[in-house]
Design an enzyme around this catalytic site. Structure first.
Site, PDB file in Angstrom:
ATOM      1  N   THR A  36     -14.897  32.704 -24.619  1.00 46.67           N
ATOM      2  CA  THR A  36     -14.295  31.846 -23.599  1.00 46.67           C
ATOM      3  C   THR A  36     -14.187  30.398 -24.089  1.00 46.67           C
ATOM      4  O   THR A  36     -14.382  30.114 -25.257  1.00 46.67           O
ATOM      5  CB  THR A  36     -15.125  31.926 -22.303  1.00 46.67           C
ATOM      6  OG1 THR A  36     -14.456  31.206 -21.271  1.00 46.67           O
ATOM      7  CG2 THR A  36     -16.519  31.355 -22.510  1.00 46.67           C
ATOM      8  N   GLU A  74     -10.195  33.434 -24.211  1.00 50.44           N
ATOM      9  CA  GLU A  74      -9.538  33.074 -22.958  1.00 50.44           C
ATOM     10  C   GLU A  74      -9.939  31.651 -22.591  1.00 50.44           C
ATOM     11  O   GLU A  74     -10.905  31.104 -23.131  1.00 50.44           O
ATOM     12  CB  GLU A  74      -9.936  34.036 -21.847  1.00 50.44           C
ATOM     13  CG  GLU A  74     -11.417  34.023 -21.540  1.00 50.44           C
ATOM     14  CD  GLU A  74     -11.823  35.107 -20.559  1.00 50.44           C
ATOM     15  OE1 GLU A  74     -12.664  34.823 -19.680  1.00 50.44           O
ATOM     16  OE2 GLU A  74     -11.300  36.233 -20.669  1.00 50.44           O
ATOM     17  N   ASN A  75      -9.186  31.055 -21.685  1.00 53.31           N
ATOM     18  CA  ASN A  75      -9.572  29.746 -21.166  1.00 53.31           C
ATOM     19  C   ASN A  75     -10.611  29.944 -20.072  1.00 53.31           C
ATOM     20  O   ASN A  75     -10.550  30.883 -19.285  1.00 53.31           O
ATOM     21  CB  ASN A  75      -8.355  28.980 -20.632  1.00 53.31           C
ATOM     22  CG  ASN A  75      -7.505  29.796 -19.676  1.00 53.31           C
ATOM     23  OD1 ASN A  75      -7.119  30.913 -19.995  1.00 53.31           O
ATOM     24  ND2 ASN A  75      -7.206  29.231 -18.515  1.00 53.31           N
ATOM     25  N   ALA A  76     -11.584  29.035 -20.005  1.00 53.94           N
ATOM     26  CA  ALA A  76     -12.647  29.128 -19.001  1.00 53.94           C
ATOM     27  C   ALA A  76     -12.209  28.565 -17.661  1.00 53.94           C
ATOM     28  O   ALA A  76     -12.598  29.069 -16.609  1.00 53.94           O
ATOM     29  CB  ALA A  76     -13.892  28.394 -19.492  1.00 53.94           C
ATOM     30  N   ARG A 114      -5.005  31.429 -14.775  1.00 54.48           N
ATOM     31  CA  ARG A 114      -4.679  32.600 -14.002  1.00 54.48           C
ATOM     32  C   ARG A 114      -3.430  32.333 -13.214  1.00 54.48           C
ATOM     33  O   ARG A 114      -3.027  31.173 -13.059  1.00 54.48           O
ATOM     34  CB  ARG A 114      -5.820  33.062 -13.070  1.00 54.48           C
ATOM     35  CG  ARG A 114      -6.237  32.072 -12.021  1.00 54.48           C
ATOM     36  CD  ARG A 114      -7.534  32.513 -11.341  1.00 54.48           C
ATOM     37  NE  ARG A 114      -8.602  32.972 -12.247  1.00 54.48           N
ATOM     38  CZ  ARG A 114      -9.421  32.128 -12.892  1.00 54.48           C
ATOM     39  NH1 ARG A 114      -9.256  30.814 -12.756  1.00 54.48           N
ATOM     40  NH2 ARG A 114     -10.360  32.603 -13.659  1.00 54.48           N
TER      41      ARG A 114
END
EC number: 3.2.1.2
Length: 222
Positions: A36, A74-76, A114
């Protein structure tokens, strides 16, 4: 400070790399290492926290690559701003694009978090589309790069002694470039053109923006 890691049982100290044994364990199962905080910069964190997400990403990526793993991330936090996108792009291809041969170190996959109404509004959506193009190195999608294939059976059990040997000596991480060579640009140039966003290298100073993201898989970076 490594207090949080030690408290959680990760003895990731100045002379010990506790992420590489995890990477070695995963090799038995032909797994990818998914991490992450790919969008985070040190300068965006509170000084009191003594947090260094950029150095952590370097260490974890390097541990996985040294053990022969595919790295995904992924981005946090939800982010829309070019500064975050450019940090992800730098981490996706730490040495930039190699025009003469396949890039040695690059991400295998990326999950973008998201989907929201805010992402689909105006400049946020323009930034996102540009980011996706940059992740593909401005090339069209090639479905043959990562064809669907059956999962492999796990290999023989690795003795715990062999797994733990990966922790020492602690090697320096692979070097990362300060900036991506294919940045997402900010609007604001002369005559309404594009200019490169304020960025800064590892540990550089940036201005954090209100942000958001999208839930979905992007194909591997080139």
């Amino acid at each position: 400070s490594h207090a949080a890691e030690v408290t959680a049982g990760y003895y990731n100290l100045h002379d010990r790399d506790d992420y590489r044994p995890i990477a070695r364990m995963l090799t038995r199962h032909h797994a990818s290492l998914n991490f992450t905080c790919a969008e985070m910069r040190d300068s965006e964190q509170s000084s009191q926290a003594m947090s260094a997400p950029e150095e952590l990403v370097q260490q974890v990526w390097s541990a996985g690559w040294r053990e022969g793993l595919n790295i995904a991330c992924e981005n946090a936090l939800p982010r829309y701003d070019p500064t975050a996108y450019n940090t992800i792009l730098r981490n996706a291809r730490p040495h930039g694009i190699n025009h003469s041969s396949p890039t040695e170190h690059k991400l295998f996959g990326f999950t973008y978090l998201r989907l929201s109404n805010q992402l689909l509004e105006g400049q946020n959506y323009v930034n996102f589309k540009t980011f996706v193009d940059r992740m593909h190195a401005n090339l069209p999608h090639d479905p043959s790069v990562d064809p669907v294939a059956p999962l492999q059976r796990s290999g023989p059990e690795i003795p715990i002694e062999v797994i733990l040997q990966a922790a020492q000596p602690k090697l320096d991480p692979f070097p990362f470039e300060d900036h991506t060579d294919l940045p997402v640009q900010c609007l604001g140039g002369i005559g309404g053109g594009e200019v490169e966003c304020p960025a800064g290298g590892i540990g550089g100073e940036v201005q954090q923006d209100p942000t958001g993201g999208m839930g979905g898989e992007l194909p591997p970076a080139v």
